[in-house]
Design a protein around this motif. Structure first.
Motif, PDB file in Angstrom:
ATOM      1  N   ASP A 316     -62.245  15.838 -66.911  1.00 10.76           N
ATOM      2  CA  ASP A 316     -60.677  15.352 -67.123  1.00 10.76           C
ATOM      3  C   ASP A 316     -60.092  16.246 -68.109  1.00 10.76           C
ATOM      4  OD1 ASP A 316     -60.832  12.945 -65.551  1.00 10.76           O
ATOM      5  OD2 ASP A 316     -61.855  11.795 -67.331  1.00 10.76           O
ATOM      6  N   PHE A 317     -60.909  17.252 -68.927  1.00 10.57           N
ATOM      7  CA  PHE A 317     -60.521  18.083 -69.839  1.00 10.57           C
ATOM      8  C   PHE A 317     -60.705  19.646 -69.100  1.00 10.57           C
ATOM      9  CE2 PHE A 317     -61.002  14.376 -72.328  1.00 10.57           C
ATOM     10  CZ  PHE A 317     -60.191  14.435 -73.207  1.00 10.57           C
ATOM     11  N   GLY A 318     -61.021  19.582 -67.820  1.00 10.35           N
ATOM     12  CA  GLY A 318     -61.282  20.696 -67.188  1.00 10.35           C
ATOM     13  C   GLY A 318     -62.394  21.434 -67.108  1.00 10.35           C
ATOM     14  N   GLY A 319     -63.434  20.739 -67.897  1.00  9.40           N
ATOM     15  CA  GLY A 319     -64.798  21.443 -67.591  1.00  9.40           C
ATOM     16  C   GLY A 319     -65.322  20.941 -66.393  1.00  9.40           C
ATOM     17  N   ASP A 320     -66.717  21.830 -66.529  1.00 11.12           N
ATOM     18  CA  ASP A 320     -67.615  21.465 -65.397  1.00 11.12           C
ATOM     19  C   ASP A 320     -68.811  20.856 -65.874  1.00 11.12           C
ATOM     20  OD1 ASP A 320     -69.300  21.436 -62.977  1.00 11.12           O
ATOM     21  OD2 ASP A 320     -68.857  23.670 -62.422  1.00 11.12           O
ATOM     22  N   LYS A 321     -69.433  19.695 -65.510  1.00 11.22           N
ATOM     23  CA  LYS A 321     -70.469  18.859 -66.215  1.00 11.22           C
ATOM     24  C   LYS A 321     -71.775  19.352 -65.629  1.00 11.22           C
ATOM     25  CE  LYS A 321     -70.696  14.953 -62.857  1.00 11.22           C
ATOM     26  NZ  LYS A 321     -70.498  13.716 -62.969  1.00 11.22           N
ATOM     27  N   GLU A 322     -71.785  20.301 -64.651  1.00 10.41           N
ATOM     28  CA  GLU A 322     -72.981  20.955 -63.972  1.00 10.41           C
ATOM     29  C   GLU A 322     -73.143  22.313 -64.713  1.00 10.41           C
ATOM     30  OE1 GLU A 322     -74.727  19.383 -62.188  1.00 10.41           O
ATOM     31  OE2 GLU A 322     -73.415  17.536 -62.066  1.00 10.41           O
ATOM     32  N   ARG A 323     -72.147  22.548 -65.416  1.00 12.99           N
ATOM     33  CA  ARG A 323     -72.255  24.213 -66.051  1.00 12.99           C
ATOM     34  C   ARG A 323     -72.077  23.935 -67.602  1.00 12.99           C
ATOM     35  NH1 ARG A 323     -68.724  28.461 -63.914  1.00 12.99           N
ATOM     36  NH2 ARG A 323     -67.270  26.778 -63.491  1.00 12.99           N
ATOM     37  N   VAL A 324     -73.115  23.125 -68.369  1.00 10.69           N
ATOM     38  CA  VAL A 324     -72.973  22.878 -69.835  1.00 10.69           C
ATOM     39  C   VAL A 324     -73.887  23.993 -70.559  1.00 10.69           C
ATOM     40  CG1 VAL A 324     -73.241  21.390 -71.731  1.00 10.69           C
ATOM     41  CG2 VAL A 324     -72.019  20.611 -69.582  1.00 10.69           C
ATOM     42  N   THR A 325     -73.450  24.820 -71.469  1.00 10.68           N
ATOM     43  CA  THR A 325     -74.438  25.444 -72.259  1.00 10.68           C
ATOM     44  C   THR A 325     -74.311  24.898 -73.650  1.00 10.68           C
ATOM     45  OG1 THR A 325     -73.855  27.677 -70.873  1.00 10.68           O
ATOM     46  CG2 THR A 325     -74.664  27.774 -73.337  1.00 10.68           C
ATOM     47  N   VAL A 326     -75.502  24.586 -74.014  1.00  9.53           N
ATOM     48  CA  VAL A 326     -75.818  24.389 -75.506  1.00  9.53           C
ATOM     49  C   VAL A 326     -76.176  25.447 -76.210  1.00  9.53           C
ATOM     50  CG1 VAL A 326     -76.241  21.827 -75.046  1.00  9.53           C
ATOM     51  CG2 VAL A 326     -77.995  23.489 -75.135  1.00  9.53           C
ATOM     52  N   PHE A 327     -75.292  25.653 -77.193  1.00  8.88           N
ATOM     53  CA  PHE A 327     -75.555  26.681 -78.017  1.00  8.88           C
ATOM     54  C   PHE A 327     -75.590  26.511 -79.653  1.00  8.88           C
ATOM     55  CE2 PHE A 327     -71.176  27.141 -77.775  1.00  8.88           C
ATOM     56  CZ  PHE A 327     -70.574  28.150 -78.283  1.00  8.88           C
ATOM     57  N   GLY A 328     -76.196  27.089 -80.331  1.00  6.68           N
ATOM     58  CA  GLY A 328     -76.207  26.877 -81.840  1.00  6.68           C
ATOM     59  C   GLY A 328     -77.088  27.866 -82.491  1.00  6.68           C
ATOM     60  N   GLN A 329     -76.830  28.010 -83.751  1.00  5.30           N
ATOM     61  CA  GLN A 329     -77.269  28.860 -84.821  1.00  5.30           C
ATOM     62  C   GLN A 329     -78.183  28.499 -86.182  1.00  5.30           C
ATOM     63  OE1 GLN A 329     -75.921  29.583 -88.048  1.00  5.30           O
ATOM     64  NE2 GLN A 329     -76.626  31.548 -88.504  1.00  5.30           N
ATOM     65  N   SER A 330     -79.138  28.804 -86.346  1.00 11.14           N
ATOM     66  CA  SER A 330     -79.891  28.443 -87.557  1.00 11.14           C
ATOM     67  C   SER A 330     -80.369  26.999 -87.231  1.00 11.14           C
ATOM     68  CB  SER A 330     -79.123  28.614 -88.839  1.00 11.14           C
ATOM     69  OG  SER A 330     -79.738  28.188 -89.956  1.00 11.14           O
ATOM     70  N   ALA A 331     -79.967  26.009 -87.958  1.00  5.88           N
ATOM     71  CA  ALA A 331     -80.408  24.778 -87.608  1.00  5.88           C
ATOM     72  C   ALA A 331     -79.988  24.282 -86.227  1.00  5.88           C
ATOM     73  CB  ALA A 331     -80.042  23.657 -88.754  1.00  5.88           C
ATOM     74  N   GLY A 332     -78.568  24.962 -85.779  1.00  4.80           N
ATOM     75  CA  GLY A 332     -78.137  24.731 -84.865  1.00  4.80           C
ATOM     76  C   GLY A 332     -78.910  25.242 -83.598  1.00  4.80           C
ATOM     77  N   GLY A 333     -79.625  26.378 -83.833  1.00  5.68           N
ATOM     78  CA  GLY A 333     -80.488  26.995 -82.819  1.00  5.68           C
ATOM     79  C   GLY A 333     -81.953  26.040 -82.697  1.00  5.68           C
ATOM     80  N   ALA A 334     -82.227  25.498 -83.905  1.00  3.54           N
ATOM     81  CA  ALA A 334     -83.282  24.570 -83.813  1.00  3.54           C
ATOM     82  C   ALA A 334     -83.072  23.369 -83.158  1.00  3.54           C
ATOM     83  CB  ALA A 334     -83.857  24.164 -85.159  1.00  3.54           C
ATOM     84  N   SER A 335     -81.571  22.999 -83.151  1.00  6.58           N
ATOM     85  CA  SER A 335     -81.263  21.583 -82.632  1.00  6.58           C
ATOM     86  C   SER A 335     -81.349  21.974 -81.075  1.00  6.58           C
ATOM     87  CB  SER A 335     -79.841  21.305 -82.897  1.00  6.58           C
ATOM     88  OG  SER A 335     -79.656  20.923 -84.287  1.00  6.58           O
ATOM     89  N   VAL A 336     -80.773  23.255 -80.518  1.00 10.34           N
ATOM     90  CA  VAL A 336     -81.142  23.400 -79.220  1.00 10.34           C
ATOM     91  C   VAL A 336     -82.323  23.481 -78.782  1.00 10.34           C
ATOM     92  CG1 VAL A 336     -80.810  25.348 -77.587  1.00 10.34           C
ATOM     93  CG2 VAL A 336     -79.029  24.980 -79.101  1.00 10.34           C
ATOM     94  N   ARG A 337     -83.410  23.867 -79.720  1.00 11.12           N
ATOM     95  CA  ARG A 337     -84.808  24.013 -79.087  1.00 11.12           C
ATOM     96  C   ARG A 337     -85.260  22.503 -79.269  1.00 11.12           C
ATOM     97  NH1 ARG A 337     -88.592  28.170 -80.728  1.00 11.12           N
ATOM     98  NH2 ARG A 337     -90.874  27.647 -80.336  1.00 11.12           N
ATOM     99  N   ALA A 338     -84.911  21.509 -79.884  1.00  6.77           N
ATOM    100  CA  ALA A 338     -85.213  20.249 -79.888  1.00  6.77           C
ATOM    101  C   ALA A 338     -84.537  19.557 -78.732  1.00  6.77           C
ATOM    102  CB  ALA A 338     -84.696  19.309 -81.045  1.00  6.77           C
ATOM    103  N   LEU A 339     -83.529  19.950 -78.340  1.00  4.02           N
ATOM    104  CA  LEU A 339     -82.708  19.208 -77.109  1.00  4.02           C
ATOM    105  C   LEU A 339     -83.617  19.756 -75.805  1.00  4.02           C
ATOM    106  CD1 LEU A 339     -79.092  19.592 -77.916  1.00  4.02           C
ATOM    107  CD2 LEU A 339     -80.430  17.457 -77.865  1.00  4.02           C
ATOM    108  N   LEU A 340     -84.125  20.989 -75.907  1.00  6.20           N
ATOM    109  CA  LEU A 340     -84.951  21.762 -74.876  1.00  6.20           C
ATOM    110  C   LEU A 340     -86.230  20.888 -74.666  1.00  6.20           C
ATOM    111  CD1 LEU A 340     -84.494  25.265 -75.297  1.00  6.20           C
ATOM    112  CD2 LEU A 340     -83.891  23.958 -73.303  1.00  6.20           C
TER     113      LEU A 340
END
Length: 687
Positions: A316-340
Motif C-alpha cells: 500500500d506504500f508502493g513496495g514489493d513484498k516479494e523483493r525485500v532486502t534486509v540490510f544492516g551494519q555492525s550489530a545490524g549486520g549481526a541482526s541480518v545474520r540472525a534473521l538468516l
C-alpha cells in the motif's frame, strides 16, 4: 458530566475525521503518485533542481489540473528543458504502455501542451487521455527542518487504517508507524496492524538505552519509518523493491530515526522503498531466562514483527513484498545474520546485506540460556531481585527501573538459542542446515577495527596485544604483523592493534562466512566486498583523528588520497546519500560520486539481486557518474570456491583475492573457520 465528556470526544472524532477527509490520497485522486527527480545527492546545492509528481491515470487536461489541485499543486512548467532528461525514466519503466506524452502547464493561449519522455513539448487536443506531470513544490527536508504542513500531507489506506504522512522534495515520508506490541516486559512482540486514523508525521520514541531514558525513549518503542517515491492507487499498480534497514549499536544503542539513515535519498535515487525500525535493546531486548515465555531474543522478535508488518502493508506504500532486502551494519549486520538463521524469519525477505558483521560470541555465535545464566543472575542481584525461585526474580525484574536495566556492566545484550527465534548456536554454514533462497552481499570496511582499539600507554607492543586479549607470541612471532616504524611508537602500536582487531573481529570471520557459504551452496549467490574509502560519522569518531582524512592546505576538510583509517561506520553516509544532509561537505571531487556509486550498487541489488546497476537504468536516470565508473571496470561477480574474490569498493572499484589470509590463519580464524566442528566460541574482543 458524562454527557459533556462524550460530546467532547465526539467533537474530537469529527475533527480528526474531517482532517483525514481533507488530506488527498491516491484513491481520492484516482491515480498512482510518483515523485520524480534527478537527485544527484548534492541537496540544495545541486544544479539540477527540477522535480515533478507523476499522475499515472489518463485523463483530459481538465482532469489533470483537478488531480494536481488536489495535491495543492499545478501542472508542471518545465522551465529548463535541459533538466527534463530525467523524464526518460518514465519510458524506461514502461509504466504507461504506449503513452509517452504527459500533460504540462500551458504558458499561453496557444493550446493544450504535453511533453514527451524525451523532453519535446507538443500541442495536443485538450480532451486527449494522457497521464500528467504536476509541480512538486515541497521543500527538501533537513535535519533541522521538516515541513509537515497540511499542504504536503498525503493519506494511505492500509488494512483497517488510514495513515497520514507527508512529502518533501524527494519522497513520501511516513514516520513513527507502530508495527508491533508486546503484552509485558521480557516477552516476544507480535505484529500490530494500523487501525483507524494514524498520524505518521513524526518519529516515534526510541527504545530505552543508556544514552536516552527521557521522553524521547520508551519501552513502547516498536515503530518503523517509510520513505517511498511511489504510492499506488490499486493492487495492480507497479511495485518497488524494499530496503529494510536494521541499525547497529552493539545491541545496546541506536535508533531507526537516526538521520544518518534518512531514507529519502536512497528511495528517490534508487527507486526503492526504504524502511527503518526500532527494536528493543540491552537487557530489555535480550534478557535470557529459563522461565517460560522469557527466553531472550525479544529484539529479534521485534525485527520479525516488523517484517510481518512489511509483508502485510508495504504494497500500500508502493513496495514489493516479494523483493525485500534486509540490510544492516555492525550489530545490524549481526541482526541480518540472525534473521538468516531464524526459522521465524524464513520467507519474509529474499535478499540480505551484512555490513561489518562482527564475529565471536553474541554476534555470530549464540550462547545457550544456560551459558547466559551467570550474567542473568548478576542482573537479578544488581536490581535487588533475590527471590528463591526464578519466577519470583523475573516478576521482580518486571517492576525494575527500565533505565537501570540498560545501563552499566550488568546487562545482557546478545541473542541466545531460545528454541523459537534461534534454534542453533550459529548460522549453519557447514552444510548441515537447509539452503536459503536469499541472495547475499557481505563485507567490511578496510579498517573496521580502528575504533575498537586504543592508544597504548605502554611502548611495548607485546604488552598491548596481551592487554587486549590477543596471543602476542603467536602474532609477533609469525612475522606477518610487523610493528610499523614511523618513529611515533604510540601510533605504531595503535596501527598494529587496529590491524589485528580488524582481522579478528571483522575481516577473517566475514571471509570465512563467504567461503563456507559458497562451498556448501548455502545461498544461491554470494557477493563479497571490502570498502577502501571512508567518511566517518560526525556523531561517532573514536580515536581521533585516525578515522579522518588528514587536512591539508589544498584539502581543508581532509584529503582522502592520503593515508587514514577507513573505519567502522565509514560507509553509512555514502550508502544512504546523507553526507551533505548531515553537514559533511565534500572533501574532494570524488566524495559525492562515490556515494552515488555505492547507493546505486546497493539499490541495484535490492531491485534485481545483482549489485551491478543496469546501464540502461543509469542512462534513463541520467546517472552519468556511476555509468562512467562501471565503464572503467569489469562487472562485480559472485564469489565461488574456485574464485575467492572480493570487490574492492573505492573511487575506482577493482577485484582482489581475499585479504590477510595468512594473518587469519595465525589468528586461528582461517578461511574454513566456520566449517570446523570445534571452532571456538571465544568472547568477542569488541567492547
Amino acid at each position: 458530566m458524562q454527557l459533556l465528556v462524550g460530546l467532547a470526544g465526539w467533537l474530537v472524532y469529527l475533527s480528526l475525521t474531517s482532517h483525514v477527509l481533507s488530506v488527498p490520497s491516491p484513491q481520492s485522486i484516482r491515480s498512482d503518485l510518483t515523485i520524480l527527480t534527478h537527485n544527484d545527492l548534492y541537496g540544495n546545492s545541486s544544479t539540477r533542481q527540477a522535480a515533478t509528481i507523476v499522475l499515472s491515470a489518463r485523463g483530459s487536461k481538465s482532469n489533470a489540473e483537478t488531480g494536481c489541485k488536489a495535491l495543492q499543486e499545478t501542472l508542471w512548467d518545465p522551465a529548463d528543458l535541459a533538466e527534463a532528461d530525467f523524464l526518460r525514466y518514465l519510458a524506461y519503466e514502461k509504466a504507461h504502455d504506449d503513452i509517452d506524452q504527459y500533460w504540462i502547464r500551458s504558458r499561453s493561449n496557444t493550446g493544450c501542451k504535453a511533453i514527451t519522455t524525451l523532453g519535446k513539448i507538443k500541442t495536443v487536443p485538450c480532451n486527449k487521455q494522457l497521464p500528467a506531470l504536476c509541480s512538486q513544490s515541497a521543500p527538501l527536508s533537513s535535519t533541522s527542518s521538516n515541513n509537515t504542513g497540511l499542504e504536503w500531507q498525503i493519506a494511505v489506506r492500509t488494512g483497517d487504517g488510514t495513515v497520514i504522512g507527508y512529502r518533501d522534495k524527494l519522497s513520501f515520508r511516513f514516520l513513527g508507524l507502530k508495527y508491533g506490541s508486546f503484552p509485558s516486559r521480557f516477552t516476544y512482540s507480535a505484529y500490530q496492524a494500523p487501525i483507524g486514523q494514524v498520524s505518521a508525521l513524526a518519529y516515534g520514541p526510541g527504545c530505552i538505552q543508556s544514552s536516552c531514558t527521557d521522553a524521547a525513549c520508551s519501552e513502547q518503542c516498536l515503530y518503523l519509518n517509510i520513505w517511498t517515491p511511489h504510492l499506488p492507487s490499486n493492487a495492480r499498480s507497479s511495485k518497488k523493491a524494499v530496503m529494510f534497514w536494521i541499525h547497529g549499536g552493539a545491541f545496546m544503542s541506536g535508533f531507526g530515526s537516526d538521520t544518518t539513515f534518512d531514507g529519502g535519498s536512497m528511495a528517490s535515487r534508487g527507486d526503492v522503498v526504504v524502511v527503518t525500525i526500532n527494536y528493543r535493546l540491552s537487557t530489555l531486548g535480550f534478557l535470557a531466562t529459563s522461565q517460560s515465555g522469557s527466553h531472550g531474543n525479544y529484539g529479534i522478535s521485534d525485527m520479525v514483527a516488523a517484517l510481518d508488518w512489511v509483508q502485510k502493508h508495504i504494497e500500500d506504500f508502493g513496495g514489493d513484498k516479494e523483493r525485500v532486502t534486509v540490510f544492516g551494519q555492525s550489530a545490524g549486520g549481526a541482526s541480518v545474520r540472525a534473521l538468516l538463521a531464524s526459522p521465524r524469519a524464513k520467507g519474509k525477505f529474499s535478499r540480505a546485506i551484512m555490513q561489518s558483521c562482527p564475529g565471536g560470541m553474541g554476534y555470530s555465535l549464540y550462547p545457550s540460556i544456560a551459558e547466559a545464566a551467570n550474567k542473568t543472575n548478576a542482573i537479578y542481584a544488581a536490581n535487588g531481585c533475590a527471590q528463591q525461585d526464578e519466577a519470583g526474580r523475573l516478576a521482580c525484574l518486571q517492576k525494575a527501573d527500565p533505565a537501570k536495566l540498560v545501563k552499566g556492566a550488568t546487562i545482557w545484550n546478545f541473542p541466545v538459542v531460545d528454541g523459537t527465534y534461534l534454534t542453533s548456536s550459529e548460522l549453519l554454514l557447514d552444510g548441515s542446515g537447509p539452503a536459503s533462497d536469499v541472495a547475499l552481499i557481505t563485507g567490511v570496511m578496510h579498517d573496521d577495527g580502528g575504533p575498537f582499539t586504543s592508544f597504548s600507554k605502554s611502548l611495548n607492543a607485546s604488552q598491548k596485544l596481551t592487554d587486549q586479549g590477543y596471543d602476542a607470541n603467536d602474532i609477533l612471532g609469525s612475522g606477518l604483523f610487523p610493528v610499523p616504524q614511523s618513529g611515533n611508537a604510540t601510533l605504531d602500536i595503535f596501527n598494529l592493534t587496529a590491524r589485528v582487531t580488524t582481522d579478528v573481529s571483522f575481516r577473517c570471520p566475514t571471509q570465512s562466512t563467504v567461503f563456507s557459504a559458497v562451498k556448501n551452496e548455502v545461498f544461491p549467490v554470494v557477493y563479497s566486498y571490502e570498502i577502501d574509502r571512508g567518511l566517518q560519522l560526525t556523531t561517532w569518531s573514536p580515536n581521533p583523528t585516525t578515522c579522518e582524512a588528514p587536512m591539508t592546505a589544498e584539502h581543508p576538510l581532509g584529503d582522502p588520497n592520503l593515508p587514514y583509517w577507513k573505519c567502522h561506520s565509514g560507509e553509512l553516509y555514502y550508502e544512504f546519500g546523507t553526507a551533505i544532509r548531515e553537514g559533511r561537505q565534500p572533501r574532494d571531487q570524488e566524495d559525492v560520486p562515490f556515494s552515488q556509486y555505492l547507493l546505486d550498487t546497493w539499490t541495484a541489488f535490492g531491485r534485481t539481486k545483482n549489485p551491478n546497476p543496469d546501464m540502461k537504468f543509469l542512462q534513463a536516470r541520467g546517472f552519468t557518474n556511476t555509468s562512467a565508473v562501471l565503464k572503467k571496470t569489469t562487472p562485480w561477480k559472485p564469489t565461488t570456491v574456485k574464485d575467492l574474490r572480493l570487490r574492492v569498493l573505492d573511487v575506482q572499484p577493482r577485484d582482489e583475492g581475499f585479504r590477510e589470509v595468512k594473518q587469519c590463519e595465525v589468528l586461528k580464524l582461517p578461511t574454513d573457520y566456520y566449517l570446523s566442528s570445534d571452532h571456538p566460541a571465544d568472547e568477542n574482543p569488541l567492547p
